[in-house]
Design a protein around this motif. Structure first.
Motif, mmCIF file in Angstrom:
data_model
loop_
_atom_site.group_PDB
_atom_site.id
_atom_site.type_symbol
_atom_site.label_atom_id
_atom_site.label_comp_id
_atom_site.label_asym_id
_atom_site.label_seq_id
_atom_site.Cartn_x
_atom_site.Cartn_y
_atom_site.Cartn_z
ATOM 1 N N TRP A 55 0.822 -1.207 0.000
ATOM 2 C CA TRP A 55 0.000 0.000 0.000
ATOM 3 C C TRP A 55 0.862 1.265 0.000
ATOM 4 C CZ3 TRP A 55 -4.973 1.349 -0.636
ATOM 5 C CH2 TRP A 55 -5.383 2.609 -0.191
ATOM 6 N N LEU A 56 1.853 1.306 0.880
ATOM 7 C CA LEU A 56 2.708 2.485 0.982
ATOM 8 C C LEU A 56 3.554 2.676 -0.274
ATOM 9 C CD1 LEU A 56 3.871 2.156 4.700
ATOM 10 C CD2 LEU A 56 2.175 3.723 3.773
ATOM 11 N N SER A 57 3.957 1.583 -0.905
ATOM 12 C CA SER A 57 4.757 1.694 -2.133
ATOM 13 C C SER A 57 3.932 2.283 -3.268
ATOM 14 C CB SER A 57 5.303 0.319 -2.529
ATOM 15 O OG SER A 57 6.186 -0.179 -1.545
ATOM 16 N N VAL A 58 2.686 1.852 -3.374
ATOM 17 C CA VAL A 58 1.825 2.364 -4.459
ATOM 18 C C VAL A 58 1.485 3.827 -4.215
ATOM 19 C CG1 VAL A 58 -0.422 2.139 -5.563
ATOM 20 C CG2 VAL A 58 0.901 0.093 -5.037
ATOM 21 N N THR A 59 0.998 4.159 -3.013
ATOM 22 C CA THR A 59 0.625 5.549 -2.738
ATOM 23 C C THR A 59 1.852 6.461 -2.717
ATOM 24 O OG1 THR A 59 0.673 5.056 -0.351
ATOM 25 C CG2 THR A 59 -1.461 4.926 -1.480
ATOM 26 N N GLY A 60 2.974 5.944 -2.183
ATOM 27 C CA GLY A 60 4.201 6.736 -2.178
ATOM 28 C C GLY A 60 4.735 6.974 -3.575
ATOM 29 N N GLY A 61 4.636 5.953 -4.439
ATOM 30 C CA GLY A 61 5.078 6.121 -5.821
ATOM 31 C C GLY A 61 4.254 7.173 -6.550
ATOM 32 N N LEU A 62 2.956 7.223 -6.246
ATOM 33 C CA LEU A 62 2.101 8.247 -6.848
ATOM 34 C C LEU A 62 2.456 9.631 -6.324
ATOM 35 C CD1 LEU A 62 -0.351 8.781 -8.695
ATOM 36 C CD2 LEU A 62 -1.826 8.393 -6.713
ATOM 37 N N TYR A 63 2.694 9.734 -5.006
ATOM 38 C CA TYR A 63 2.995 11.045 -4.408
ATOM 39 C C TYR A 63 4.362 11.571 -4.846
ATOM 40 C CZ TYR A 63 2.674 14.776 -0.983
ATOM 41 O OH TYR A 63 2.591 16.019 -0.396
ATOM 42 N N LEU A 64 5.263 10.673 -5.241
ATOM 43 C CA LEU A 64 6.568 11.120 -5.730
ATOM 44 C C LEU A 64 6.432 12.117 -6.869
ATOM 45 C CD1 LEU A 64 8.857 7.946 -5.921
ATOM 46 C CD2 LEU A 64 9.258 10.004 -4.568
ATOM 47 N N PHE A 65 5.412 11.914 -7.686
ATOM 48 C CA PHE A 65 5.264 12.744 -8.887
ATOM 49 C C PHE A 65 4.202 13.823 -8.686
ATOM 50 C CE2 PHE A 65 7.140 8.762 -10.173
ATOM 51 C CZ PHE A 65 8.187 9.182 -10.967
ATOM 52 N N LYS A 66 4.068 14.272 -7.451
ATOM 53 C CA LYS A 66 3.134 15.352 -7.129
ATOM 54 C C LYS A 66 3.364 16.603 -7.986
ATOM 55 C CE LYS A 66 2.141 18.670 -3.465
ATOM 56 N NZ LYS A 66 2.570 19.159 -2.126
ATOM 57 N N PRO A 67 4.604 17.094 -8.167
ATOM 58 C CA PRO A 67 4.779 18.308 -8.982
ATOM 59 C C PRO A 67 4.243 18.148 -10.397
ATOM 60 C CG PRO A 67 6.774 17.841 -7.746
ATOM 61 C CD PRO A 67 5.895 16.637 -7.602
ATOM 62 N N GLN A 68 4.527 17.019 -11.043
ATOM 63 C CA GLN A 68 4.050 16.803 -12.412
ATOM 64 C C GLN A 68 2.524 16.646 -12.449
ATOM 65 O OE1 GLN A 68 6.661 15.360 -10.950
ATOM 66 N NE2 GLN A 68 8.311 14.886 -12.387
ATOM 67 N N ILE A 69 1.964 15.937 -11.470
ATOM 68 C CA ILE A 69 0.520 15.711 -11.457
ATOM 69 C C ILE A 69 -0.224 17.021 -11.217
ATOM 70 C CG2 ILE A 69 -1.358 14.591 -10.178
ATOM 71 C CD1 ILE A 69 0.560 12.241 -9.701
ATOM 72 N N SER A 80 17.769 -2.561 0.309
ATOM 73 C CA SER A 80 17.645 -2.422 1.759
ATOM 74 C C SER A 80 18.069 -1.044 2.248
ATOM 75 C CB SER A 80 18.454 -3.509 2.463
ATOM 76 O OG SER A 80 19.822 -3.448 2.082
ATOM 77 N N LEU A 81 19.191 -0.525 1.764
ATOM 78 C CA LEU A 81 19.679 0.768 2.246
ATOM 79 C C LEU A 81 18.692 1.876 1.891
ATOM 80 C CD1 LEU A 81 21.956 2.238 3.679
ATOM 81 C CD2 LEU A 81 23.069 2.574 1.469
ATOM 82 N N GLY A 82 18.235 1.882 0.618
ATOM 83 C CA GLY A 82 17.266 2.904 0.212
ATOM 84 C C GLY A 82 15.955 2.767 0.959
ATOM 85 N N ASN A 139 13.941 6.831 -6.034
ATOM 86 C CA ASN A 139 12.932 6.426 -5.043
ATOM 87 C C ASN A 139 11.936 5.441 -5.644
ATOM 88 O OD1 ASN A 139 14.220 8.300 -3.465
ATOM 89 N ND2 ASN A 139 12.380 9.400 -2.873
ATOM 90 N N LEU A 140 11.535 5.691 -6.892
ATOM 91 C CA LEU A 140 10.597 4.785 -7.549
ATOM 92 C C LEU A 140 11.200 3.397 -7.694
ATOM 93 C CD1 LEU A 140 7.848 4.457 -8.953
ATOM 94 C CD2 LEU A 140 8.967 5.131 -11.100
ATOM 95 N N ALA A 141 12.498 3.323 -8.015
ATOM 96 C CA ALA A 141 13.167 2.024 -8.133
ATOM 97 C C ALA A 141 13.152 1.283 -6.798
ATOM 98 C CB ALA A 141 14.606 2.220 -8.617
ATOM 99 N N VAL A 142 13.368 2.010 -5.690
ATOM 100 C CA VAL A 142 13.328 1.378 -4.368
ATOM 101 C C VAL A 142 11.922 0.861 -4.073
ATOM 102 C CG1 VAL A 142 13.582 1.772 -1.891
ATOM 103 C CG2 VAL A 142 15.241 2.753 -3.480
#
Length: 459
Positions: free
Chosen positions: A30-44, A199-201, A366-369
């Motif tokens: 859940w956090l990966s999907v919502t976080g991946g979407l929020y990463l691109f907040k400026p473009q969206i 793991s580190l990221g 971040n998206l890759a992580v």
């Protein structure tokens, strides 16, 4: 022959790794999907609000007229924030409020017409933000997310222990998966190697996100207060409930100030518009500061208090702030570099967490992580499905009792002190497992508990 002690530790760590994954997998997905979407907040948001850019030609209205138009569009509201437009041709964004509710209003800079308005918390990326951090469930949702985040740290650390090469002479299966050794070995290698590379990221993303959590964020705020490092305003969300309470306090203070201003001049202010002379002068001074966009200008909240000017740049290390007197005189400027080192560290962490520190490159890393975390979760489900026993949970079975280890106790105490919800949930998990294990032999076998050793056979 007895089982070596190292094997007993391996089994014990594997068991808690399994339990951590059992709790974390749904939340990590859940956090990966919502976080991946929020990463691109400026473009969206650039795409969503494109209709309100470049709408005007000609001289703009005075800020007081634009603010009054926005306030009139939401009856009973007062000015909360005036956002400096990046271009004189763009619509002006004005936040007006009633209690704890903010409404964002787009005003045409030439005609004063209201082009669009939406409650601030109903904007798409605000909803995604609350889905990501609170599951839209307030403090309880934040506590669930925080607990899962703490256990994800445990899952990653125990996973690294399980991955650690034990006498391996080749890189296959350690740094990259073996592709021609059968499906079982491939999925095991794929899971372990993916965990290694991300793991580190992943640990950084989790740690840099904890200041937003209710419990850990409050814990951190108390540390700031005790250590005398809380001189400035906290520049990250402390949870929707805390933010709503802050907005309500500021709204009440602004109404009191504007009412006092109206009474002083003998005016009846049906919509509580801002003091005319103040806003125009303050906006003119704020523009000369050339802060990184977007820049919010907020009215004073106490008699004699200045207007507040704050950069809300996505890249938080670029956020500066200033105080301006009602007549437009600059009182003082605080640069990001002037803040305490603890707040600067959190600022950099949050900027990297949100993918704003290094632009598109930061977003893609971040998206890759996050994609790696999704693959880690999916491969763990495949591994469990392939090895699950009939009529059992599938947790690794316990072996002989472990010897006492002060190092392990110290490590658990350190993690519990750093992550209080982890300590509480760990204690609860141990008690629940022990209680359930004593309920019935069938449940004990289903949970994979160690059975009593059979009596030794005669010669």
């Amino acid at each position: 022959m007895s089982v070596p002690r190292t094997e007993r530790w391996y089994r014990a760590v594997w068991r808690w790794h399994f339990y951590a994954g059992l709790l974390c997998v749904p939340f990590v997905l859940w956090l990966s999907v919502t976080g991946g979407l929020y990463l691109f907040k400026p473009q969206i948001e650039a795409a969503l609000y494109a209709p309100y850019r470049g709408v005007a030609t000609g001289p703009s209205l005075a800020p007081e007229v634009i603010a009054a138009s926005a306030v009139a569009a939401v009856p009973g509201s007062v000015l909360h924030k005036y956002v400096l437009p990046e271009s004189p041709r763009d619509a002006v964004e004005v936040l007006v409020g009633r209690g704890s509710e903010d409404v964002r209003v787009w005003v045409h800079p030439v005609t004063g017409a209201v082009l669009h308005q939406v409650p601030e918390e109903d904007r798409l990326m605000r909803v995604v933000f609350r889905l990501h951090g609170e599951l839209l469930a307030g403090a309880w949702g934040s506590a669930l997310v925080e607990t899962a985040a703490c256990w994800t740290i445990v899952m990653l650390l125990t996973g690294l222990f399980l991955w650690w090469p034990r006498g391996a002479a080749r890189l296959a299966g350690v740094l990259y998966p073996r592709l021609r050794r059968g499906r079982a070995l491939f999925w095991r290698d794929f899971h372990a190697v993916t965990g290694l590379w991300i793991s580190l990221g992943a640990l950084f993303l989790i740690a840099s996100g904890l200041p937003w959590a209710n419990a850990w964020g409050d814990y951190f705020s108390q540390v700031r207060a005790v250590t005398g490092t809380a001189a400035g305003r906290q520049d990250w969300s402390a949870g929707s409930a805390t933010e709503a309470a802050r907005r309500a306090r500021e709204d009440a203070a602004m109404r009191a100030m504007m009412s006092e201003h109206a009474d002083h001049h003998g005016m009846v202010m049906a919509h509580m518009a801002p003091p005319p002379a103040s806003l125009d002068s303050v906006i003119a001074s704020a523009r000369r500061l050339h802060f990184a966009a977007p820049v919010d200008v907020s009215p004073p909240t106490a008699p004699g208090a200045p207007w507040q000017v704050r950069s809300q740049a996505e890249n938080r290390p670029r956020r500066d702030s200033a105080e301006i007197a009602p007549d437009g005189a600059l009182i003082g400027v605080q640069r990001f570099a002037d803040r305490h080192w603890m707040d600067r560290a959190v600022g950099y962490g949050v900027a990297i967490h949100e993918g704003a520190w290094a632009g598109l490159a930061n977003q893609l890393v971040n998206l890759a992580v996050l994609l790696g975390l999704v693959l880690l979760c999916l491969s763990s489900v495949v591994l469990w499905w392939r090895r699950r026993p009939t009529g059992g949970l599938g947790a690794p079975r316990t072996l002989a009792p472990l010897r006492h280890s002060w190092a392990l106790v110290a490590l658990v105490l350190v993690l519990a002190a750093a992550m209080p919800l982890f300590g509480l949930s760990l204690g609860l998990a141990v008690m629940v497992e022990a209680a359930l294990g004593r309920t019935s032999p069938a449940l004990r076998r289903w949970m994979g508990w160690r059975e009593a050793a059979p009596a030794a056979a005669g010669p």
